[in-house]
Design a protein around this motif. Sequence first.
Motif, short mmCIF file in Angstrom:
data_model
loop_
_atom_site.label_atom_id
_atom_site.label_comp_id
_atom_site.label_asym_id
_atom_site.label_seq_id
_atom_site.Cartn_x
_atom_site.Cartn_y
_atom_site.Cartn_z
N HIS A 204 0.81 -1.23 0.00
CA HIS A 204 0.00 0.00 0.00
C HIS A 204 0.85 1.28 0.00
O HIS A 204 0.63 2.16 -0.86
N PRO A 205 1.84 1.44 0.91
CA PRO A 205 2.62 2.69 0.87
C PRO A 205 3.37 2.91 -0.45
O PRO A 205 3.35 4.03 -0.98
N THR A 251 -5.72 3.71 -6.60
CA THR A 251 -5.43 2.33 -6.17
C THR A 251 -4.77 2.33 -4.80
O THR A 251 -5.08 1.49 -3.94
N GLY A 252 -3.84 3.26 -4.58
CA GLY A 252 -3.18 3.34 -3.28
C GLY A 252 -4.16 3.64 -2.15
O GLY A 252 -4.08 3.05 -1.07
N ILE A 253 -5.10 4.54 -2.42
CA ILE A 253 -6.10 4.88 -1.40
C ILE A 253 -6.98 3.66 -1.11
O ILE A 253 -7.27 3.34 0.05
N LEU A 254 -7.39 2.97 -2.18
CA LEU A 254 -8.24 1.78 -1.99
C LEU A 254 -7.50 0.67 -1.24
O LEU A 254 -8.08 -0.03 -0.41
N MET A 255 -6.20 0.53 -1.52
CA MET A 255 -5.41 -0.46 -0.78
C MET A 255 -5.36 -0.11 0.71
O MET A 255 -5.40 -0.99 1.57
N GLY A 256 -5.28 1.19 0.99
CA GLY A 256 -5.31 1.62 2.39
C GLY A 256 -6.61 1.24 3.06
O GLY A 256 -6.64 0.82 4.23
N GLY A 257 -7.72 1.36 2.29
CA GLY A 257 -9.01 0.96 2.83
C GLY A 257 -9.06 -0.54 3.08
O GLY A 257 -9.58 -1.00 4.11
N PHE A 269 -13.72 0.21 6.33
CA PHE A 269 -12.56 0.47 5.47
C PHE A 269 -12.26 1.95 5.35
O PHE A 269 -11.27 2.32 4.73
N TRP A 270 -13.10 2.78 5.91
CA TRP A 270 -12.86 4.22 5.80
C TRP A 270 -13.39 4.88 7.06
O TRP A 270 -14.57 4.74 7.39
N ALA A 271 -12.54 5.61 7.78
CA ALA A 271 -12.95 6.20 9.06
C ALA A 271 -12.93 7.73 9.02
O ALA A 271 -13.06 8.36 10.05
N TRP A 272 -12.73 8.31 7.82
CA TRP A 272 -12.60 9.76 7.69
C TRP A 272 -11.49 10.27 8.60
O TRP A 272 -11.59 11.35 9.19
N ASP A 273 -10.44 9.47 8.70
CA ASP A 273 -9.25 9.89 9.44
C ASP A 273 -8.62 11.07 8.69
O ASP A 273 -8.60 11.10 7.46
N PRO A 274 -8.08 12.08 9.41
CA PRO A 274 -7.52 13.26 8.74
C PRO A 274 -6.48 12.93 7.67
O PRO A 274 -6.45 13.58 6.61
N VAL A 275 -5.64 11.94 7.92
CA VAL A 275 -4.63 11.61 6.92
C VAL A 275 -5.25 10.89 5.73
O VAL A 275 -4.83 11.08 4.58
N GLU A 276 -6.25 10.05 5.99
CA GLU A 276 -6.99 9.44 4.88
C GLU A 276 -7.60 10.55 4.01
O GLU A 276 -7.53 10.52 2.78
#
Length: 802
Positions: A204-205, A251-257, A269-276
């Motif tokens: 992911h990174p 794709t990178g964002i989706l992998m993070g999810g 898969f998505w928490a509305w985290d500030p870095v997300e």
Amino acid sequence: MNIHALGQHVLFGKVGHFLIILSFVSSLAACMAYYIATINRNDVIKSHPWISFGRKMYILHAVSVLGVLGSLLLIIHNHFFEYKYVWEHTSMSLPAYYQFSAMWSGQEGSTLLWMFWHGILGCVLIFKAREWESPVLTIVALAQVMLGSMLLGIYFFGYKLGSSPFALIKDTMDIPIYKMNPDWVPEDGTGLNPSLQNYWMVIHPPTLFLGFAACTIPAAFAIASLWVRNFTDWVKPVLPWSLFALMILGTGILMGGAWAYEALSFGGFWAWDPVENASLVPWLVLAAGIHTLMAYKHTGYSLHATYLFFIGSFLLVLYSSFLTKSGVLGDASVHSFTDMGMSGQLVVTLLVFIIPAVYLFVERMYKKQIPSKKEEEELSSREFWLFIGSLIFIFASVHIIVLTSFPVINKIFNSKLAPPSDIKSHYNNVQIWMAVLVALGSAATQFFKYKKSDTIKIIKQLVPVNILSVVLSIAAVVAYRLYSPAFILLVFCGFFSIFANTQYVFQVLKGKWKIAGGSVSHIGFAVMLIGILISQGRQEVLSVNKFGIDYGKGFSDKDIAENVLLYQNEPEQMGKYRVTYLGDSTSTQNIYFNVRYEELDKNGNVRNDFILHPNILFNSKMGNNPVPSTRKTLGSDLYTHITSAPLREDGSEVPSSTDETYTISVGDTITASRCMVVLEGINPDAEIKGFEKKPKDIAIGARMKYISLDTTYYIEPVYLVREVFATSIPAKVEDKNVSFSLVKILTEENKLQILVEQKLNKYIIMKAIRFPLINVLWLGCFIMVSGILMSILRRKRENRPD
């Protein structure tokens, strides 16, 4: 001879640091060479040598960055814990494949990864950018200069520039042991953050940072276009690059999810985290820029907006880096780093690009050099609706980034802005309407022609898919009870987009899939929206705390209501499942809990069963990390994670039996494992089952009411005195592994002493959630990314020289 380096491996660090300096100097040289070549671009004799020199410097820079990465991997792989970075992010027990995760788990490593991708993409540009090479590479090399400065770790007029991954512990930390033993080296590292020990964090990174690096290229083309006052020729080469950035960053964002869904315990898969959020916003702005670029390419409209969106996307990537690395978010995000004293450097990096970009744009606009059309677009034109769609992306971005930036705003203006208390619901309630509008626009806009269209004809064209969408929407709304107006509209717009884009491919494009990338990506986006809505909107918590057991501190009211206590081998009913905790097993750093699910039919017969293995990743230095286990089927996922288990801080189990003495009066209550007893009275002439009393025996009974979740009855432990000997005859509750003994009678206080001995059964407190149709979400992601890839290939074909 350096007597303070005996037994240490300082050579590796010195080589690595040398390569960092070499990469910085070579990027600076490349930037200056390309800059000179650009300002002399009309004189081939002057510009060509500088271009040639710039190429050599940039390639040297890319090789140097690769060497830095290799050096870092070398000291990590060999466990050279004298280096602070290795000590902070790795340990002896870290599996080899997670050593890659450790490379980019710190600030220095992530910056290095970003530079690596810039290096690769810059080398590709050297061979592909042609006449745009010198201005575009000037911008890219400048980005490398700024990023490289963050790794220098040297003092410049008293200010420390950057932080080197090759810094030694003894040079950066004031630890008393070095005064006694300057050659001291830790035997082990603190280890990689447990939540990062997941295969998604290996890929992911790198993907996300490739996306960040790719966002530099459209912005570099845009700035270069303004710089050299060539406002039209950049459109053709920048289109595939912008699509590439959109695909990779998405794709990178989706992998993070996917990582959050598999590795974290918040249940989604998505928490509305500030870095997300900070990584999502550049993607939205870039998507807006691609749509306005298409409008400009075909009609000449929206060029100003395209410049703003492409440059803005890159600046937002830098801003995302500032949020992550400056420490300004504090505890607001699980992704943010602590402040390493580089906030000023990060701000300078932003300004280095903002100031010239704004100057060039405003100056060219003020002089009316940027082409634009005086007449307004027709309402029935595709370019108009492309622009409206882009504005929706921008509105969504502004909403997200403003809320995300509250900590920054508070710090600058000393204000006390606070986001809504339920921030997740707030984002969902606003962004769902953005999703509705985007889905609707992606369905209808393609049917409009550039410049002017017959709106009535388009409406008639779309009537059949409208009817089909309404029918399927009603079916989905009823089946999944999605009765909220926003949910209903989103379902309809999602189906409408899927069918309208499919119709467009076959009716307008005549089934030519090679040129249908846009339609396919729209279909994927709509499928993804439906998957998100149903999987999140209708997720079902199975682990309902029916008995209202209070799990104590650390559990919110919501957590108490949504977690269930399971004793080993004692099944509990959860929805249609009978769930049993079977026991646990230990493997290296993981403690696996075996939880059996038995799916029952209406008659209570087992028709399907399986075992999940949620585990706790043990880390004595960073704390234990629960890792969910998920049962995946085509229709839904069953997600299970351990919220609590009886473990000590070192991961070992707590004792399995206890005994404790209570002094109580009549009416008092004792709480024991899975039950409680109430002392209701004292029996001066107690009977003992299976025991014959003698005339002079004294048998005192404690009459106690035994209460458990499923039964209530009386028990009576006895205190027997025969001659001069006293004996306690306990009352045992065999099925609960608990016994009660009357051990002393305190006549003066009118109290009894009761010994409670109990064997504690193993237990877990767990949460189980069913996510319906979550595979639709992942399918939509795959289709959307595939569609963008098809568009890239199409644009590459179009860009080939005849």
